[in-house]
Scaffold this active site. Structure first.
Site, PDB file in Angstrom:
ATOM      1  CG  ASP A   1      48.114  -1.309 -57.740  1.00 30.26           C
ATOM      2  OD1 ASP A   1      49.075  -1.964 -57.284  1.00 30.26           O
ATOM      3  OD2 ASP A   1      48.215  -0.492 -58.671  1.00 30.26           O
TER       4      ASP A   1
HETATM    5  N1  URA Z   1      49.306  -1.958 -63.158  1.00 33.03           N
HETATM    6  C1  URA Z   1      49.016  -1.163 -62.103  1.00 33.03           C
HETATM    7  O1  URA Z   1      49.448  -0.018 -62.055  1.00 33.03           O
HETATM    8  N2  URA Z   1      48.249  -1.660 -61.135  1.00 33.03           N
HETATM    9  C2  URA Z   1      47.716  -2.894 -61.152  1.00 33.03           C
HETATM   10  O2  URA Z   1      46.997  -3.272 -60.251  1.00 33.03           O
HETATM   11  C3  URA Z   1      48.020  -3.715 -62.264  1.00 33.03           C
HETATM   12  C4  URA Z   1      48.819  -3.222 -63.254  1.00 33.03           C
END
Ligand code: URA
Length: 248
Positions: free
Chosen positions: A102
């Site tokens: 993310d």
């Molecule tokens: N899980 C998440 O919620 N976000 C990420 O970026 C990676 C794993």
């Protein structure tokens, strides 16, 4: 060179993504041995591939580990104009991220132009271990940790069990091998502790030792070899070993 599909060849030559390559092929701009390339054309060693009459050469395979900083996206382009991780990696080869993090997640991200290895590492069958440090709202109790350890029911099904450790009252370390969208955030939300910050400290045994946020390095040949030797459902020897130096 091992044979490969024409779009994979164009991607490895650094001219476009595989999808972008398909567009170039459909537009009739690519020839193989002077014949128009088709979407299903297979390129073998010794074939001559040209784009707009210019001969293409394969770039060497490249493997990069980036310490992804917050506020960067792992997609090729961002409608909101945020920087992409690809912008941060100033490497002559056209490397792309293996999987996604993310925008607000920091930490270890592998980028490569080795489509075959990327595909394998991203496949759930290979059970690549990802280690996350999550700071959360509230203080998860032992029951919450147990739920994470036994697998959490999410709207796309139950997660595989996670390995969980408490690093501080509001900070957990989670080791998972699935890679569903927003998985860690959804797991922690499901047990009543929404994530306030998320960091990936290790990916497939690769740690961020020596890498500041935004910095990257090429993998050592031995590291590439170890990733290549991975077998489905089994971590290779040496993965997951602590890299912390003992202090005496
Ligand atoms: N899980 C998440 O919620 N976000 C990420 O970026 C990676 C794993």
């Amino acid at each position: 060179m091992a044979g490969m599909r024409l779009n994979a060849y164009l991607a490895r030559a650094g001219v476009a993504s595989r999808r972008g390559a398909d567009e170039l092929i459909k537009a009739g701009r690519v020839t193989v041995n002077e014949e128009p390339g088709q979407l299903n054309t297979f390129v073998e060693a010794g074939d001559r591939v040209e784009l707009d009459g210019r001969t293409l050469e394969l770039q060497p395979l490249a493997y990069v580990l980036l310490h992804k900083p917050a506020g960067t996206v792992t997609t090729a382009r961002d409608p909101q104009g945020r920087r992409t991780v690809v912008d941060l990696v100033d490497h002559p080869a056209r490397v792309v991220p293996v999987g996604r993090l993310d925008a607000d997640t920091t930490g270890a991200l592998l980028l490569t132009n080795d489509g075959e290895l990327a595909h394998r590492l991203a496949h759930p069958r290979y059970e690549v271990e990802k280690l996350y440090e999550a700071t959360v709202e509230g203080e998860p109790d032992d029951a919450a940790l147990k739920r994470l350890e036994s697998g959490v029911e999410l709207d796309d099904g139950r997660t595989a069990p996670a390995r969980v450790r408490r690093l501080a009252p509001s900070t957990l370390e989670l080791a998972i091998h699935e890679g569903r969208k927003h998985q860690v955030k959804r797991m922690l939300e499901a047990v009543g502790h929404p994530v306030t910050s998320l960091h990936r400290s290790r990916y497939a045994g690769l740690t961020l030792e020596g890498l500041e946020p935004g910095a990257w390095r090429e993998l050592e040949p031995s590291e590439v070899e170890r990733l290549r030797k991975r077998q489905p459902g089994r971590a290779p020897a040496g993965a997951g070993r602590s890299t912390g130096r003992s202090s005496r």
